[in-house]
Enzyme design. Structure first.
Site, mmCIF file in Angstrom:
data_model
loop_
_atom_site.group_PDB
_atom_site.id
_atom_site.type_symbol
_atom_site.label_atom_id
_atom_site.label_comp_id
_atom_site.label_asym_id
_atom_site.label_seq_id
_atom_site.Cartn_x
_atom_site.Cartn_y
_atom_site.Cartn_z
ATOM 1 N N LYS A 20 52.652 45.284 45.070
ATOM 2 C CA LYS A 20 53.092 43.933 45.449
ATOM 3 C C LYS A 20 54.597 43.881 45.635
ATOM 4 O O LYS A 20 55.092 43.254 46.573
ATOM 5 C CB LYS A 20 52.645 42.905 44.399
ATOM 6 C CG LYS A 20 51.129 42.825 44.318
ATOM 7 C CD LYS A 20 50.590 41.464 43.963
ATOM 8 C CE LYS A 20 49.130 41.403 44.383
ATOM 9 N NZ LYS A 20 48.252 40.676 43.530
ATOM 10 N N LYS B 293 41.651 47.935 50.219
ATOM 11 C CA LYS B 293 40.770 47.098 49.400
ATOM 12 C C LYS B 293 40.575 45.727 50.051
ATOM 13 O O LYS B 293 41.504 45.200 50.650
ATOM 14 C CB LYS B 293 41.467 46.912 48.044
ATOM 15 C CG LYS B 293 40.613 46.346 46.947
ATOM 16 C CD LYS B 293 41.461 46.069 45.715
ATOM 17 C CE LYS B 293 42.374 44.884 45.923
ATOM 18 N NZ LYS B 293 42.935 44.273 44.732
ATOM 19 N N LYS C 274 42.033 38.908 48.529
ATOM 20 C CA LYS C 274 42.141 37.492 48.869
ATOM 21 C C LYS C 274 43.264 37.206 49.838
ATOM 22 O O LYS C 274 43.244 36.248 50.566
ATOM 23 C CB LYS C 274 42.430 36.689 47.592
ATOM 24 C CG LYS C 274 41.286 36.561 46.651
ATOM 25 C CD LYS C 274 41.739 35.858 45.373
ATOM 26 C CE LYS C 274 41.444 36.706 44.163
ATOM 27 N NZ LYS C 274 42.038 36.269 42.927
HETATM 28 P P1 TYM Z 1 41.719 39.017 40.571
HETATM 29 O O1 TYM Z 1 41.686 37.539 40.654
HETATM 30 O O2 TYM Z 1 42.671 39.751 41.465
HETATM 31 O O3 TYM Z 1 40.304 39.594 40.814
HETATM 32 C C1 TYM Z 1 39.183 39.113 40.087
HETATM 33 C C2 TYM Z 1 38.212 40.255 39.831
HETATM 34 O O4 TYM Z 1 37.726 40.755 41.087
HETATM 35 C C3 TYM Z 1 37.868 42.176 41.115
HETATM 36 N N1 TYM Z 1 38.106 42.584 42.517
HETATM 37 C C4 TYM Z 1 37.343 43.458 43.191
HETATM 38 N N2 TYM Z 1 36.252 44.153 42.842
HETATM 39 C C5 TYM Z 1 35.686 44.953 43.796
HETATM 40 N N3 TYM Z 1 36.193 45.100 45.053
HETATM 41 C C6 TYM Z 1 37.302 44.424 45.439
HETATM 42 N N4 TYM Z 1 37.772 44.553 46.679
HETATM 43 C C7 TYM Z 1 37.926 43.553 44.498
HETATM 44 N N5 TYM Z 1 39.009 42.729 44.546
HETATM 45 C C8 TYM Z 1 39.108 42.155 43.319
HETATM 46 C C9 TYM Z 1 39.064 42.454 40.224
HETATM 47 O O5 TYM Z 1 39.073 43.781 39.764
HETATM 48 C C10 TYM Z 1 38.870 41.439 39.118
HETATM 49 O O6 TYM Z 1 37.967 41.930 38.131
HETATM 50 N N6 TYM Z 1 44.401 40.112 36.640
HETATM 51 C C11 TYM Z 1 43.092 39.625 36.968
HETATM 52 C C12 TYM Z 1 42.752 38.322 36.288
HETATM 53 C C13 TYM Z 1 42.940 38.385 34.815
HETATM 54 C C14 TYM Z 1 42.102 39.065 33.876
HETATM 55 C C15 TYM Z 1 42.690 38.852 32.605
HETATM 56 C C16 TYM Z 1 40.929 39.812 34.020
HETATM 57 C C17 TYM Z 1 43.955 37.804 34.111
HETATM 58 N N7 TYM Z 1 43.793 38.103 32.800
HETATM 59 C C18 TYM Z 1 42.124 39.380 31.448
HETATM 60 C C19 TYM Z 1 40.368 40.340 32.832
HETATM 61 C C20 TYM Z 1 40.980 40.124 31.591
HETATM 62 C C21 TYM Z 1 43.076 39.419 38.468
HETATM 63 O O7 TYM Z 1 44.083 39.175 39.074
HETATM 64 O O8 TYM Z 1 41.937 39.457 39.053
#
Ligand code: TYM
Length: 331
Positions: A111, A195, A198
């Protein structure tokens, strides 16, 4: 009872990647685990975001959680910003993680590389610290996430070792990241080397996309030369990605899917089967979402969730404060 915790950041429209890698799996934990699922809205502020967009995305995620089968009786669904213990533990933990390790995080490198180097927010750099606070407040045993978040959970494991050793007690539970065998990293349909994310509208399937658009996107997904359908992520990344999507949504292994498609020698036929599968799953999911998004259920669920989560989180916070030497008055 063991605990499971995970969350999603409301930074954009959720994708099929979020659905397969995370959202779809969350309900699997609500019967055998004490399940905590939240919306990481404070994390959403780590990059500039339009306030109304953030608010709408936040409500959307609650509705998505419910539409994906999370039952508020079994799963505590809450907003990170509703539980002040997250920010408080963050201010303590920030002293126990090192700048060197934070600067080596892949997500931060990816990022920040694209940004003006003089305007990289401190919150983006310290993103994993808040994530550690999220996980450790609930003493989560398992953290179901997609592949890209594994490194952050591993950093949290290092922190648990460091913290527990320093104070010579098992204060925090060691969390284990749980990465799905199939679909932990769904790739972009327009560029299968990237990947699905969003913030990248090209090649994404959004959970709110019209079903006809979903079909169109799958039918025009970038594929590879040849016409045989088999799993080979190096030489056939486009086809392999579609096979992953299909396998995940059918709860099948890659071997089973290879076998199923071995007699198909036309990509068009294969893509149609994948599109049918995605629509069969997302269609009813969207219907459930529509029934929830404008109801008063969202605020009710969040209010109840905030109470339950705060109760657990404040207990941990109080233990941590005492452990590090902050003075906690008797109540
Ligand atoms: P975030 O919002 O980026 O993504 C949410 C979840 O979706 C998964 N993910 C994917 N899995 C498969 N293929 C993809 N292309 C793909 N894109 C996203 C991510 O791995 C994630 O599981 N940091 C985290 C949110 C968070 C969190 C936490 C998670 C904050 N605190 C504590 C677990 C525990 C996040 O930004 O996810």
């Amino acid at each position: 009872m063991k605990r499971s915790l995970s969350g999603i950041k409301p930074t954009g429209n959720l994708t099929l990647g979020n659905y397969i890698g995370a959202l779809r799996n969350f309900k699997n934990y609500q019967d055998e685990y004490e399940n905590f699922i939240f919306i990481a809205d404070l994390h959403a502020l780590t990059l500039p975001i339009e306030p109304s967009f953030l608010r709408n995305n936040t409500k959307d995620i609650v509705a998505f959680y419910l539409a994906a089968g999370l039952d508020p009786e079994k799963t505590t669904i809450f907003l990170q910003s509703d539980v002040s213990a997250h920010s408080e533990l963050n201010s303590i933990l920030i002293n126990y993680l090192y700048m060197g390790e934070l600067s080596r995080m892949t997500q931060f490198k990816d990022k920040s590389q694209k940004m003006n180097q003089n305007a990289i927010g401190l919150g983006l750099f310290a993103y994993p610290v808040l994530m550690c606070a999220d996980i450790l407040l609930y003493n989560a045993d398992v953290v179901p996430v997609g592949e890209d978040q594994k490194q952050h959970v591993e950093l949290c494991r290092d922190l648990v070792h460091r913290f527990n050793n320093r104070y010579n007690k098992e204060l925090f539970t060691m969390p284990t990241p749980v990465i799905p065998k199939i679909g932990a990293r769904i790739m972009s349909l327009s560029d299968p080397s990237k990947k699905m994310s969003k913030s990248d509208p090209k090649g994404d399937i959004f959970l709110k996309d019209d079903l006809n658009i979903i079909r169109k996107k799958i039918m025009s997904a970038v594929t590879d030369t040849g016409s045989d359908v088999y799993y080979d992520p190096i030489n056939k990344p486009g086809i392999s990605n579609l096979m992953m999507i299909y396998a995940a949504l059918s709860d099948k292994t890659i071997e089973e899917v290879n076998e199923q498609f071995k007699d198909i020698h036309q990509y068009g036929t294969f893509k149609k089967i994948v599109a049918d599968k995605v629509i069969e799953e997302i269609g009813p999911f969207q219907e459930r979402y529509k029934a929830i998004i404008n109801s008063d259920l969202i605020d009710k669920v969040l209010e109840e969730g905030a109470k339950k989560a705060s109760y657990v989180a404040n207990k941990t916070l109080s233990k941590v404060k005492k452990t590090v030497g902050l003075y906690v008055r008797k109540k």
